[in-house]
Every structure is written in C-alpha cells, then in structure tokens.
Design an enzyme around this catalytic site. Sequence first.
Site, mmCIF file in Angstrom:
data_model
loop_
_atom_site.group_PDB
_atom_site.id
_atom_site.type_symbol
_atom_site.label_atom_id
_atom_site.label_comp_id
_atom_site.label_asym_id
_atom_site.label_seq_id
_atom_site.Cartn_x
_atom_site.Cartn_y
_atom_site.Cartn_z
ATOM 1 N N ILE A 89 -19.315 0.999 0.797
ATOM 2 C CA ILE A 89 -19.330 2.365 0.287
ATOM 3 C C ILE A 89 -17.929 2.924 0.499
ATOM 4 C CG2 ILE A 89 -20.393 3.219 2.454
ATOM 5 C CD1 ILE A 89 -21.639 5.441 0.687
ATOM 6 N N ASP A 205 -9.745 10.795 -6.025
ATOM 7 C CA ASP A 205 -8.520 11.367 -6.591
ATOM 8 C C ASP A 205 -8.296 10.905 -8.022
ATOM 9 O OD1 ASP A 205 -7.942 9.388 -4.217
ATOM 10 O OD2 ASP A 205 -6.527 8.874 -5.799
HETATM 11 N N1 HPA Z 1 -5.436 3.969 -4.806
HETATM 12 C C1 HPA Z 1 -5.898 3.026 -3.990
HETATM 13 N N2 HPA Z 1 -6.925 3.205 -3.199
HETATM 14 C C2 HPA Z 1 -7.563 4.385 -3.236
HETATM 15 C C3 HPA Z 1 -7.134 5.401 -4.061
HETATM 16 C C4 HPA Z 1 -6.012 5.191 -4.892
HETATM 17 O O1 HPA Z 1 -5.600 6.066 -5.654
HETATM 18 N N3 HPA Z 1 -7.961 6.456 -3.859
HETATM 19 C C5 HPA Z 1 -8.869 6.082 -2.936
HETATM 20 N N4 HPA Z 1 -8.624 4.820 -2.550
#
Ligand code: HPA
Length: 235
Positions: A89, A205
């Site tokens: 997860i 993100d």
């Molecule tokens: N890049 C790599 N791993 C991640 C990212 C990302 O933007 N966001 C959450 N894990």
Amino acid sequence: MSSNHINAQKKDISDKIIIAGDPVRVKNIAYNYLQDVIKINTIRYMLGYTGYYKNVRISILSHGMGIPSVSIYLTELIEFYNVKKIIRIGTCGSVLHNIQLNDIIIAIGACTDSNINRIRFNNYDFSAVANFKLVLDAYKISKKLNIPVHIGNVFTTDLFYQKDKKIINIIKEHRILGIEMETAGIYFLSSLYNIDSLSVCTVSDHIESGEKLSYKERESILNKSIQIVLETICK
Ligand code: HPA
C-alpha cells in the site's frame, strides 16, 4: 532465530503481509484496523506488526524507499518467514490529466528505469506483472465498496527527484498511470519465488501541475485504499 533485518520470531509473521514504505503509516494501520496487535520488528525502526482483521491473521511491515530497500525485506520475508501473499500500500505521482490527487491505482504491471531486474535476468527485459487473482479480487472489492480505481501500468523509478523532462513526457505518452519506487522490484521477486503480490497506490502528487498532498493529508487519504487492501489480502 530471526533474519538479518527483521527481529521477529518465525511464528509471529503471517503468510499474508501488507507492506508500506513509511513506518508511521504501518503503525497507524496496525492500531486503527487490526485487533490483538503485537509488534514484530524494531530493527532500524522499520516497524512491523501482526494482528487480526475480521479474524484473519495478517502482518504489516515497513520497507523504506526504493527497490534495494524493499528487496531486502521481501527476500527475508519470503526466504525466512515463508510469506506467500504480499500487498504493497503506497503513494505515487501522476502525470496524466485524468488522474487526480487521491485517486487509487492498482498496478497490473510496472515499467522501470532501474537496472536491478536486468542484473538478475541476464540483461533481458523482465515483464513485471501483478498476480492476476489479486488484481481481480482487488477490482471486485473496490466495486463492492464503491471506491473508484484505475488499473494499469506504473513506472518504478530509482530517482524521486527526476530532472529529465524527456522521461516524464515518455511516461505520459505511454499512458502510465503512476510513478513510484518499488513495484517492479516486488513483482520480480514474487515471480522468482512463486508468491502472489500486488501493489496499490494512492496519488499523492501531480508531477506536471505541482499539486501535492501534505504528509497529514497523505495519511488520511490512505483510508480508502487500506479498505481495498485489507479485504483483498484476507480473501
Ligand atoms: N515519484 C516517485 N515516487 C513517488 C512519487 C513521485 O512523484 N510520489 C510518491 N511516490
């Protein structure tokens, strides 16, 4: 007796395990969702717990960031603790306009810029895929719980801070749903050891728009994916 990086007794780890990068997330999931919780790991503060979800005994362990770190924990879980079913997860970034913050991605497969699978696969391309039954179970459970999910490819990168915009465009052109740092390594080891695994990620993100969730928001949005993951691992 315990393994190099996990100080649990063999009997204290279930053959069904949820893994997550962040030890705090692991602790929160254990105490919020499991009953009769015991702590199973303290080494490096990579916290781990075993407890019961709807009377099924499951474990949950943190794995750190990136393929090298997750591979250490997975290898010990499989070789030493005889784990048979693993669900990650996690969180991921996205570059696609139709995928928003908080969306859930079930990774059917994982592309990668990492060389680790090639090192172990005679320099050929390994097709890193999830266990089909786990994908199907997770999909059916998400439907039943009325939680929308995207199902498709993710990109497992060694570089959280990627400066090369070209690769971001290629990922977008190929409709890759999310970018994260472990899945291709997890699927490789699962294939090698003949165990079942799945990776479920929540978008934390948006790499193009720059939108991102705060640490606190990230932990609260995992509530939806944890329901899918817990129901799937117990099935
Ligand atoms: N890049 C790599 N791993 C991640 C990212 C990302 O933007 N966001 C959450 N894990």
